[in-house]
Every structure is written in structure tokens, then in C-alpha cells.
Enzyme design. Structure first.
Site, mmCIF file in Angstrom:
data_model
loop_
_atom_site.group_PDB
_atom_site.id
_atom_site.type_symbol
_atom_site.label_atom_id
_atom_site.label_comp_id
_atom_site.label_asym_id
_atom_site.label_seq_id
_atom_site.Cartn_x
_atom_site.Cartn_y
_atom_site.Cartn_z
ATOM 1 N N HIS A 16 18.888 16.272 66.520
ATOM 2 C CA HIS A 16 19.016 16.659 65.102
ATOM 3 C C HIS A 16 20.423 17.195 64.811
ATOM 4 O O HIS A 16 20.669 18.394 64.936
ATOM 5 C CB HIS A 16 17.957 17.713 64.768
ATOM 6 N N ARG A 26 27.921 14.084 58.866
ATOM 7 C CA ARG A 26 28.522 14.016 57.518
ATOM 8 C C ARG A 26 29.307 12.756 57.181
ATOM 9 O O ARG A 26 29.975 12.717 56.154
ATOM 10 C CB ARG A 26 29.442 15.232 57.289
ATOM 11 N N HIS A 74 11.193 16.779 57.520
ATOM 12 C CA HIS A 74 11.629 18.125 57.135
ATOM 13 C C HIS A 74 10.492 18.650 56.260
ATOM 14 O O HIS A 74 10.430 18.336 55.071
ATOM 15 C CB HIS A 74 12.951 17.999 56.355
ATOM 16 N N HIS A 115 12.531 21.141 62.923
ATOM 17 C CA HIS A 115 12.798 22.580 62.753
ATOM 18 C C HIS A 115 11.629 23.411 62.191
ATOM 19 O O HIS A 115 11.731 23.974 61.107
ATOM 20 C CB HIS A 115 14.034 22.808 61.895
ATOM 21 N N ASN A 175 18.126 26.082 55.796
ATOM 22 C CA ASN A 175 16.844 25.550 55.322
ATOM 23 C C ASN A 175 16.172 24.751 56.446
ATOM 24 O O ASN A 175 16.757 23.783 56.920
ATOM 25 C CB ASN A 175 17.098 24.647 54.104
ATOM 26 N N ASP A 233 20.038 21.183 64.659
ATOM 27 C CA ASP A 233 20.208 21.033 63.209
ATOM 28 C C ASP A 233 21.631 21.445 62.815
ATOM 29 O O ASP A 233 21.834 22.122 61.801
ATOM 30 C CB ASP A 233 19.155 21.834 62.429
ATOM 31 N N HIS A 237 29.619 22.714 57.120
ATOM 32 C CA HIS A 237 30.000 22.780 55.699
ATOM 33 C C HIS A 237 31.397 23.354 55.557
ATOM 34 O O HIS A 237 31.845 24.123 56.403
ATOM 35 C CB HIS A 237 29.028 23.686 54.919
ATOM 36 N N GLY A 273 22.876 25.647 55.701
ATOM 37 C CA GLY A 273 23.236 25.036 56.980
ATOM 38 C C GLY A 273 24.083 25.910 57.886
ATOM 39 O O GLY A 273 24.869 26.748 57.433
HETATM 40 ZN ZN LIG Z 1 15.996 19.695 57.621
HETATM 41 ZN ZN LIG Z 2 18.785 18.818 59.327
#
Ligand SMILES: [Zn+2]
Ligand SMILES: [Zn+2]
Length: 432
Positions: free
Chosen positions: A68, A72, A187, A240, A286, A313, A317, A332
Site C-alpha cells: 500500500h 503520485r 478503503h 488500513h 484517513n 499507506d 504531500h 496522509g
Molecule cells: Zn485509504
Molecule cells: Zn492509501
């Protein structure tokens, strides 16, 4: 002349084969040729071009797998690229990663899948896999070209960043996925319950005056999906999971032997909603950071064998975006490069897992979830190996990250356990 790489004297841990002993690992022409014994002791002679790595006092494990990550590309290359993410991945010990499809545009047809694979191959660092979107533009309405993407090598599907809200669409996706034997990942989050929440719902959100995301948003969708899997029998992976309620649902799932797996991130094992008290957006993620009781439930679930894999995850950013106010900043955490040390802190130091237990959740299990022939040191497998110094202490310094992004709440943390070398297909692709 064959190329040989001999890793000597390390503590070899290969959970899939129940190996945990001091021995050598020999890789010939990019494949595992032998595990065990002391190669020199047998007076073995070789004509081949041999490189020797001394791994005394180090752990020698199958290459780590992170199922995971968000790299980008395409669309937000200033945050991360497949190249920068891949370099960060091998520095973190990962020889395989799975990119999420919520790029810009989303990965939703075979050309997009091939693009990610090609960029990954060109970088020549970690193996780069990709999941395709379940629905077009991840809007939850029309199914994406799942068949064509599966043919192009997508190892699964998810609308990560969002859950698939409409149960009829999800049911259709599962029935469709059944034809190509791939995993459907979710998710889990019901948008109607989550609303415009930005942190865990409850006392702390109220005090801070921020809208909350109730754990029920996750649990409601996970419960719904379990019912759909009972109908369809498709391989399903809950991404997650973060609440005690989700753990209880997984406990029931495992009793019924449904084809359902789940993962947990480092941040949901080490941080709680209280971290949001200073409105520091590095803690905005999240699903949100939850209560201490949720963290304890996740750890207990790992101890009980209910959690199938650990995954980062990794969500890079731009600093300029994370500097927005808490309500407006993106969700994130960029945690790829400290993952191993964080798992040691969360799971090995408190005695929840031993090293073989941790390595299993980072190798054989994730490989099984996404259906790739990796994650072990069995003879003939690709020579993906990670060498770890389990005693090395280090301090997280985001300025030294190879990743393009710095949105990481662990800056300054002291961690134990560091990646020494990462070997991909018999080639040393990272050296500390
Ligand atoms: Zn997610
Ligand atoms: Zn994710």
C-alpha cells in the site's frame, strides 16, 4: 559465467519455510540457489564471478513487501514520482511495492497499468506493482476496465482514498473480479457516516472544534463487504483497518474462514487522536488516528494472528498543502522510510511479535494477499533479500528522506532496526 552473490553468516529468517538459523544464502543469476550450511565449510569451489557479503550479527530475510503506497505519478510528480518512491522503498528494505491507483488521472485502463510498470522497470530499484481502480475515475458509479487491467498485470483493484459506496456497484465489481482471480481491496469508509470529518469523532474532536469521523464509518462498510464476500467468495482485502470494532469483525471472519484479509499501518499502531491537539496536519490521516483502546485492540489482533499484513499507506504531500489549516490540509503520512523501525517500536519492543513473526507480516503474507510468487527464500525464487541490522539505533530526520515529501510526524523519533542492504533480483540496489 554465472553471477553469484553469497550472503554469509547472517541470521536467516524465512517464515514461509520455518527457517530461523545462522547460515548462508547463495543467489545465482538472480535466483535463490541455496539456503543453509556454511558454503566454505564444504570447500565448495566455483568458477563463477562471486560477490561475498558478510552479514554477521545481521538478519537476512526475504525482500520486504509493502502492498500500500502512493507514488503520485501520473499527476502529482512534485509530491512523489515512481522513481523517487522506488528509491525510498529500497532504502526502507522493500523489494516490492504496490502503487495505489488514485493518481491524476486514476489508473483505470491497461495503458495506465503499463505506464506504472514501465516507470518502475526503468528506475531499476524495487519491483513496482499496481492496483487498478474499481470504478471509472474512482467515482463509484461505473466499473473501470478491470478485465483489461488484469490482463496488463494489475494485481488487484481498489478505489483507495474512497470506499465503493453503492453496494450494488460493489457486488457487480466482485462478480466481475471473480473471472480473473485477483484481489479486491477496499478503503472501508461510508461517506455518509464520515461526512466532512477530519479526525476521529469524540471528545477530542469536540474540544478542538473539528468535525469527526466515527469508527462506525469504517465498520459499516467492512460489515457490508463481508456479507458480499459470503455471497461471491472473491478474495477481499480490507485496507488500513483502524478500530476495535473492525478487529471484532475480522475475528468473526477468521472463524468462518472467509477469503478476507486485512492490513494495519504503523501510524494506527503508534499514534492516537490526541496527537491532533496542536492542529499539526502531519497527524491528519484517513482513516484518522483513533483512541488508545483502538490501538490496543489492533496490537492484540496482531498478537492473535488476525492481521494478515503490515502496510505503510505511504501518502506523500507537499509541505505547502500540509501547511494549510487542519480542515483544508490533505490526509496522509509519508512514512515509508521509517516503517521498519516503527514496526520494531510498535511490535517487537513490547513483545507482541518476535522477528520471524514481524517478517512474516512483511513478506510471505503480503505476497499471498496480492498473489505474487515472492516473499520467501525458497530455492528458485527471485533473489530478493533484505539485510537488517536489528540493533542499530537511529533518529528519524525528514531532511534526509529520499522521498520527495516531508509530511511525517516521526521527525526526531529514536528508532531501532535499520536496513543495511536491499537486494533485488540478485543485485544490490541499496546499501546503507
Ligand atoms: Zn485509504
Ligand atoms: Zn492509501
Amino acid at each position: 559465467m554465472a553471477a553469484e552473490l553469497l550472503i554469509k553468516n547472517g541470521r536467516v529468517i524465512d517464515p514461509a519455510n520455518n527457517i530461523d538459523k545462522e547460515c548462508d544464502v547463495l543467489i545465482v543469476d538472480g535466483k535463490i540457489a541455496e539456503v543453509g550450511g556454511k558454503t566454505e565449510d564444504r570447500g565448495q569451489k566455483t568458477e563463477n564471478c562471486r560477490t561475498v557479503v558478510d552479514a554477521a550479527d545481521k538478519l537476512v530475510v526475504p525482500g520486504l513487501i509493502d502492498i500500500h503506497v502512493h507514488f503520485r505519478e501520473p499527476g502529482d510528480e512534485e509530491e512523489e514520482t515512481i522513481a523517487s518512491g522506488s528509491k525510498a522503498a529500497v532504502a526502507a528494505g522493500f523489494t516490492s511495492v504496490v502503487c495505489m491507483p488514485n493518481t491524476n488521472p486514476a489508473v483505470e485502463n491497461e495503458t495506465d497499468v503499463e505506464y506504472v510498470h514501465r516507470k518502475g522497470r526503468q528506475t531499476r530499484k524495487t519491483h513496482v506493482y499496481v492496483m487498478g481502480a474499481i470504478t471509472k475515475n474512482r467515482e463509484g458509479v461505473e466499473l473501470a476496465e478491470m478485465g483489461l487491467m488484469a490482463e496488463a498485470g494489475a494485481i488487484g483493484f481498489t478505489d483507495d482514498g474512497n470506499g465503493v459506496q453503492d453496494p450494488a456497484v460493489m457486488l457487480r465489481a466482485l462478480k466481475y473480479a471473480k473471472m480473473f482471480n485477483v484481489v479486491i481491496a477496499q478503503h472501508c469508509q461510508d461517506d455518509k457516516i464520515a461526512g466532512n470529518g477530519v479526525m476521529n469523532a469524540g471528545y477530542h474532536a469536540t474540544i478542538l472544534g473539528l468535525p469527526g469521523i466515527d469508527g462506525l464509518a469504517e465498520e459499516a462498510m467492512l460489515w457490508r463487504d463481508i456479507q458480499l464476500i459470503k455471497r461471491t467468495g472473491v478474495r477481499y482485502h480490507a485496507q488500513h483497518i483502524s478500530t476495535a470494532g473492525s478487529v471484532e469483525l475480522m475475528r468473526a471472519v477468521k472463524k468462518e474462514s472467509l477469503p478476507i484479509t486485512c492490513e494495519v499501518t504503523p501510524h494506527h499502531l503508534l499514534l492516537t487522536e490526541e496527537c491532533c491537539a496542536e492542529y499539526d496536519t502531519n497527524y491528519k490521516v484517513n482513516p484518522p488516528l483513533r483512541r488508545t483502546s483502538d490501538v490496543e485492540a489492533l496490537k492484540q489482533a496482531i498478537a492473535d494472528g488476525l492481521i494478515d499484513a503490515l502496510a505503510t499507506d505511504h501518502a506523500p504531500h507537499l509541505q505547502s498543502e500540509k501547511e494549510l489549516e487542519f480542515l483544508a490540509a490533505p490526509f496522509g503520512i509519508a512514512g515509508l522510510e521509517c516503517a521498519l523501525g516503527l514496526y520494531v517500536k510498535a511490535l517487537i519492543e513490547p513483545g507482541i511479535l518476535d522477528w520471524p513473526g514481524l517478517i512474516r507480516l512483511m513478506t510471505a503474507n503480503p505476497a499471498r494477499i496480492i498473489g505474487i510468487d515472492k516473499g520467501t527464500l525458497s530455492r528458485g525464487k527471485q533473489g530478493d533479500v533484505t539485510i537488517i541490522d536489528p540493533d542499530a539505533e537511529w533518529t528519524v530526520d525528514v531532511k534526509k528522506f529520499i522521498s520527495k515529501s516531508r509530511n511525517c510526524p516521526y521527525h526526531g523519533w529514536k528508532l531501532k532496526g535499520k536496513v543495511e542492504k536491499t537486494i533485488v533480483g540478485g543485485e544490490v540496489r541499496f546499501e546503507a
